[in-house]
Each structure stands twice: as C-alpha cells, then as structure tokens.
Design a protein around this motif. Structure first.
Motif, PDB file in Angstrom:
ATOM      1  N   UNK A 132       0.811  -1.211   0.000  1.00 39.25           N
ATOM      2  CA  UNK A 132       0.000   0.000   0.000  1.00 39.25           C
ATOM      3  C   UNK A 132       0.849   1.268   0.000  1.00 39.25           C
ATOM      4  N   UNK A 133       2.035   1.202   0.605  1.00 45.90           N
ATOM      5  CA  UNK A 133       2.916   2.366   0.573  1.00 45.90           C
ATOM      6  C   UNK A 133       3.349   2.711  -0.843  1.00 45.90           C
ATOM      7  N   UNK A 134       3.664   1.688  -1.622  1.00 47.85           N
ATOM      8  CA  UNK A 134       4.056   1.892  -3.019  1.00 47.85           C
ATOM      9  C   UNK A 134       2.891   2.461  -3.825  1.00 47.85           C
ATOM     10  N   UNK A 135       1.669   2.000  -3.538  1.00 44.87           N
ATOM     11  CA  UNK A 135       0.481   2.490  -4.236  1.00 44.87           C
ATOM     12  C   UNK A 135       0.269   3.976  -3.966  1.00 44.87           C
ATOM     13  N   UNK A 136       0.375   4.377  -2.700  1.00 48.44           N
ATOM     14  CA  UNK A 136       0.202   5.785  -2.335  1.00 48.44           C
ATOM     15  C   UNK A 136       1.245   6.652  -3.021  1.00 48.44           C
TER      16      UNK A 136
END
Length: 463
Positions: free
Chosen positions: A345-349
């Motif tokens: 999710x960090x990469x997505x954000x």
C-alpha cells in the motif's frame, strides 16, 4: 520504528517487492482492517492484542493475500518489534523502577517542580523531552521518562496529559526532524543533503514546533482528556529515606544518552576502521546502552539509596510484570503494520502522488503523510518518500535539499493511529482509551507535523 539502518530500509524494500494488488482491493482492505481493530477494542472491549491480530487477518483476506502469507507478515512484524522495541521496553522499565525505588526520580521531580511554576512546568518537560530525545529513539526516551512524567503529574497536581504531551512532543520532534536519528540520516543520504546544514535547520524548525505542539497544545488536550497519573511507578513510602543526589541521578539517566550520542557522532566523524568508532558502535547500540544504564543504575542509584542486593533484585523483578501486556500490544501493532507494508500500500500511495504537480516541499510532506497513514511507520514513510523525491533534489540548492529532508521528516510523524506501535505504547503507559489517545497523542503528532511543515515552508521563502 526500527532501531538500526538495515532494519530501517528493510520494510521499504519489502513493500517495493510486494505482489501487485489492485487498488480497488488494497485500499478497502487497509480501511476495513483499521475499522475492525477500532470496533473490536472500543465497542466490544476486546484486548488490543487480539484486536490487532484479527485486524491483520482481515487486511490479508480482503486484499486477496494467501492466509499463510498474511500470517508470515504478521509474525515477521511481531517478532521484529518484540526483538527490538520489546527488549528496550523491558530494560527501560527496569531502569525506571530503579529510578523510582531508589528515590532518584523523586530527586529529579523535586528539582523540576521546585524550580518551575504550574505555568512553566509543561515548558520544562518539553525541554527535558527534547534533550533526552536528541540522540535517543522515541521508545527508549519514553520508557526512561515515564517515572518522571508520572511523579511530576502527581506532585504538581496537573493532569498527566498536560505534563506528558510536552515531553512527547520533544521526543517526537527530535525523532522526525533532527539528525543523528536514523530516519533523517536515511533521507540525508538518499537526497545527498548536507548533514551540518540539515542539523542546523532541523533544530531551528524543531524549537518552535515543539513549543506549539507541546506546551501550547497541551493546554487544550488537558481539557479534552483529563486523567490522573497511572500508578505504575509509585512514590516512595518514606520521603526521608536516603536517596541519590541530583548529580548522581542525572549521571545515571544521561548514561544511555551519552553513549548513543557518542555512537552517532563517531559514525559521522570517524572512519569505519577507527577503533574508537568500533567501541562506540557497540556500547552506543540501544540495547547495550540501556543494559549498561541498568547496571550503572544498580551501583549509583542503589548505593545512593543504600539498597542491598535483595532490594535491588526485587526492584528489577517487579519491573517486568506490569509491562508484559504493553510489550504484546506494541509487538502486535508492529505485526499489523508489517501486514500493511507487505501488501504494497505504501508503493500504491507513492504512485498516486508522484505526478501531482505540487510544490516540491509540499509534495515531499504529502508523500510522507500518506505513506505514514497507510503503513503506520515513520521510517517507511521517510525511506519511501526520499526515494521518490531523490531525482528532484539533484538540481536543487543545498539549503533547499536540507529543507526537503525536513519536509519529509515532518510528514513522517503525521497522525499516529492504530497501525503504529507507538500509538499503543503511549495508550498503555498513560492508561488511556483509544478515543483519548486519538484526542491527545494522535492530535499532538498532527499539530507537530503541520507546524513543522509551516516552518519549513517559511524558511524556504527566506533562505
């Protein structure tokens, strides 16, 4: 919050290598997992350890991750947090109990309270938190300050929030903004910033930021959340018993501070093969520094209070049972955080905001904020945001590169909530409910983050 540079970078690398999960599943998974944790703890009064464990399984199930992989992520985060933070909490609790039982904490409190009025006491606590927090990780500073915070609150008659929030603001600001903390050091390395310049500007930003997020904010937070000091560290039964002097007590308290600061300076100024650096790297490691502090405390604090061998052993033994639940909850918070990190999710954000067209400083802060909210880790937010912004920093002036580091650091501490192990550490030590923790600690972190950004932007206009 990790405790060495390798473990700082490792979660971010794990996120980068995570399998691609569609945003349509990933975002609802994270939001639902957080909602389940809050509902189980607040509505159904489930123990936070169980709530965090169930919430982690919900995240994995909704995101479509295999159950075995979800369990692996949770246990990896749980184990890493217990091994790093858990051991520090245990050693810090031992030192804190020695400090309380010997009367050393009373000596510090008498000095602080005796030289401060009710109006200036929160400011004094903010200064103590900032000084202790300069070379120390947040978790260590917190467990060392607990006896002082509780006794100051009892002795002064002030709410533990009015006394504790300023100290926490000092600790947190140093953690996010000022080298030699590993987070800022990682950002400095990734963005090729000047260390001395970043340190100077970091202190310049941190001072007014701590003042606003600490003593000034505590005036309001103390009205919203008015709780007495927990009884974890009871005052001595007989105030006339012998106790160590203020100088001896200060020496014991500052022992781990000096050792860690020495390691940080040696890492910056000395070569890798320098024997002095080798020694300081060992004794300045958080685990060793706190272990040395406990041993030093047994001799200095124990001798000052004329405690015998049996009394010292009893004091250390009694320190551990009250913090067993805290260690489990904090470790489970680390497991939940790792579950989120491994979903990617960090990469997505980061991908969402990369092409937003905002100003560089504001963009850096926003990237760090979103990753912090998604993963609960200030370190992962700092590492990821630094990697994203590194190409933009190449053509910037040295001063603005340093401000970029500070903008990322300010964003990395934004709104600590249920996916942050620090949230549970503060909640359990202060004896707060989830709602009270959100209205005090979480809001303080938000005020600190936004205030830090404002001062970074203002400096960007004049330097």
């Amino acid at each position: 919050m990790s405790l060495d540079l390798f473990s700082l970078v490792q979660p971010a690398l794990a996120a980068a290598d995570a399998p691609a999960i569609p945003a349509a599943r990933l975002v609802p998974a994270a939001l639902l997992g957080i909602a389940v944790i809050v509902l189980l703890i607040t509505r159904f009064k489930l123990h936070p350890f169980l709530g965090l464990t169930i919430g982690s399984l919900v995240v994995g199930a909704v995101a479509g991750v295999e159950l075995s992989a979800t369990v692996d992520s949770f246990t990896k985060g749980f184990g890493a947090t217990a091994a790093s933070v858990g051991t520090l909490i245990a050693l810090g609790a031992m030192f804190g109990k020695l400090l309380a039982d010997s009367g050393g904490a009373d000596e510090i409190v008498d000095t602080i309270v005796g030289r401060s009025s009710a109006r200036t006491l929160p400011w004094a606590m903010a200064g103590v938190g900032a000084i202790i927090g300069l070379p120390m990780f947040f978790e260590i500073g917190l467990v060392l300050l607990m006896p002082v915070i509780f006794l100051v609150a009892r002795r002064s008659g002030l709410s533990v929030i009015k006394v504790g929030i300023p100290a926490l603001a000092g600790l947190s600001a140093m953690h996010g903004l000022v080298p030699p903390h590993p987070g800022p050091l990682v950002a400095i390395d990734a963005l090729k910033a000047n260390l001395g310049l970043t340190l100077g500007l970091g202190v310049l930003v941190a001072i007014p930021t701590v003042a606003i997020a600490g003593p000034l904010f505590a005036r309001f937070a103390g009205r919203w959340v008015d709780v007495p000091a927990p009884t974890m560290y009871e005052p001595r039964e007989n105030a006339l018993d012998p106790r160590p002097s203020f100088a001896v007590t200060l020496f014991a308290v500052l022992t781990p501070v000096v050792l860690m600061l020495g390691k940080a300076l040696a890492d910056i100024l000395a070569g890798k093969d320098n024997p002095v650096r080798t020694v300081l790297d060992f004794v300045g490691t958080p685990l060793i520094a706190l272990l040395i502090a406990v041993i030093v405390g047994m001799f200095t604090l124990g001798r000052g209070a004329r405690m015998g061998t049996k009394e010292l052993a009893k004091s250390l033994e009694q320190a551990l049972p009250p913090i067993a639940g805290i260690i489990l909850i904090v470790a489970a918070g680390g497991g939940f955080k790792q579950t989120l990190v491994d979903t990617g999710i960090g990469k997505l954000v980061a991908t969402w905001v990369q092409g937003s067209g905002l100003s560089v400083l504001l963009l850096a802060w926003l990237v760090a904020v979103l990753i912090r909210l998604a993963t609960g880790s200030a370190t992962v937010a700092t590492v990821t945001a630094s990697g994203i912004l590194a190409p933009l920093a190449a053509g910037m002036a040295p001063t603005h590169v340093s401000l970029l580091v500070l903008a990322i650091g300010a964003g990395s501490v934004f709104f600590s909530h249920v996916n942050d192990a620090g949230f549970w550490l503060v909640k359990e030590y202060f004896g707060l409910s989830v709602g009270q923790t959100l209205k005090s600690w979480s809001l303080m972190e938000t005020v600190l983050s936004v205030t830090g950004l404002v001062f970074v932007l203002l400096l960007g206009l004049v330097v």
